[in-house]
Design an enzyme around this catalytic site. Sequence first.
Site, PDB file in Angstrom:
ATOM      1  CE1 TYR A  31      -3.569  -2.566   0.135  1.00 38.23           C
ATOM      2  CE2 TYR A  31      -2.541  -3.333   2.158  1.00 38.23           C
ATOM      3  CZ  TYR A  31      -3.447  -3.509   1.134  1.00 38.23           C
ATOM      4  OH  TYR A  31      -4.232  -4.633   1.113  1.00 38.23           O
ATOM      5  CG  ASN A  83      -9.131   1.927  -2.187  1.00 46.07           C
ATOM      6  OD1 ASN A  83      -9.614   0.803  -2.121  1.00 46.07           O
ATOM      7  ND2 ASN A  83      -7.844   2.155  -2.036  1.00 46.07           N
ATOM      8  CG  HIS A  89     -12.439  -8.419  -2.785  1.00 48.25           C
ATOM      9  ND1 HIS A  89     -11.944  -8.109  -4.043  1.00 48.25           N
ATOM     10  CD2 HIS A  89     -11.582  -7.860  -1.898  1.00 48.25           C
ATOM     11  CE1 HIS A  89     -10.823  -7.413  -3.895  1.00 48.25           C
ATOM     12  NE2 HIS A  89     -10.590  -7.248  -2.613  1.00 48.25           N
ATOM     13  CG  ASP A  96     -27.564  -3.286  -4.536  1.00 50.81           C
ATOM     14  OD1 ASP A  96     -27.119  -3.622  -5.662  1.00 50.81           O
ATOM     15  OD2 ASP A  96     -28.173  -4.084  -3.786  1.00 50.81           O
ATOM     16  CG  HIS A 109      -8.573  -1.629  -6.012  1.00 53.01           C
ATOM     17  ND1 HIS A 109      -9.249  -1.867  -4.841  1.00 53.01           N
ATOM     18  CD2 HIS A 109      -9.474  -1.748  -7.014  1.00 53.01           C
ATOM     19  CE1 HIS A 109     -10.510  -2.142  -5.132  1.00 53.01           C
ATOM     20  NE2 HIS A 109     -10.672  -2.060  -6.444  1.00 53.01           N
ATOM     21  CG  LEU A 110      -3.835   2.422  -2.236  1.00 48.87           C
ATOM     22  CD1 LEU A 110      -3.742   2.369  -0.721  1.00 48.87           C
ATOM     23  CD2 LEU A 110      -3.275   3.713  -2.758  1.00 48.87           C
ATOM     24  CB  SER A 111      -2.028  -3.582  -3.943  1.00 49.91           C
ATOM     25  OG  SER A 111      -3.299  -4.178  -3.751  1.00 49.91           O
TER      26      SER A 111
END
Length: 155
Positions: A31, A83, A89, A96, A109-111
């Site tokens: 990160y 983020n 996931h 929604d 996403h950082l990674s």
Amino acid sequence: MSTKNPSEMPRILVLHGPNLNLLGTREPQHYGADTLDAINARLVARAAASGVACDTFQSNAEYRLIERIHDARTDGTGFIVINPAAFTHTSVALRDALAAVDLPFVEVHLSNVYKREPFRHHSYFSDLAVGVICGLGARGYDHALEHALDTLTAS
């Protein structure tokens, strides 16, 4: 710097999901070393330089993120950068909420989630997002913000 009244400025909402409050100390190999405060300060300053307001919000609680997304319907927000972190996931509810407010958003996403565990390869948000940025560290937020600024200032 813009001289517009902040209530008249277009708005970008930057949302940070769970554990991102620990940036700078949590798993820097994935990160990076930037803190959340440093990232937010950079985003707010960049947006303000373009005459756009930038609100930032982090929560470890799914319902708080959902409520903030709902608030975006009526607070002048024109674009969301999110983020969702681990909620990427798992959270149909966040998906929604984003679908319900019908605002354009970029998923960050950082990674590089595709170089990590298989469960991180699925996102409940990507098919709704106008774009997905992953693996660029904290600079991914900067790229997402630039897209949001381009979108808002072109209209």
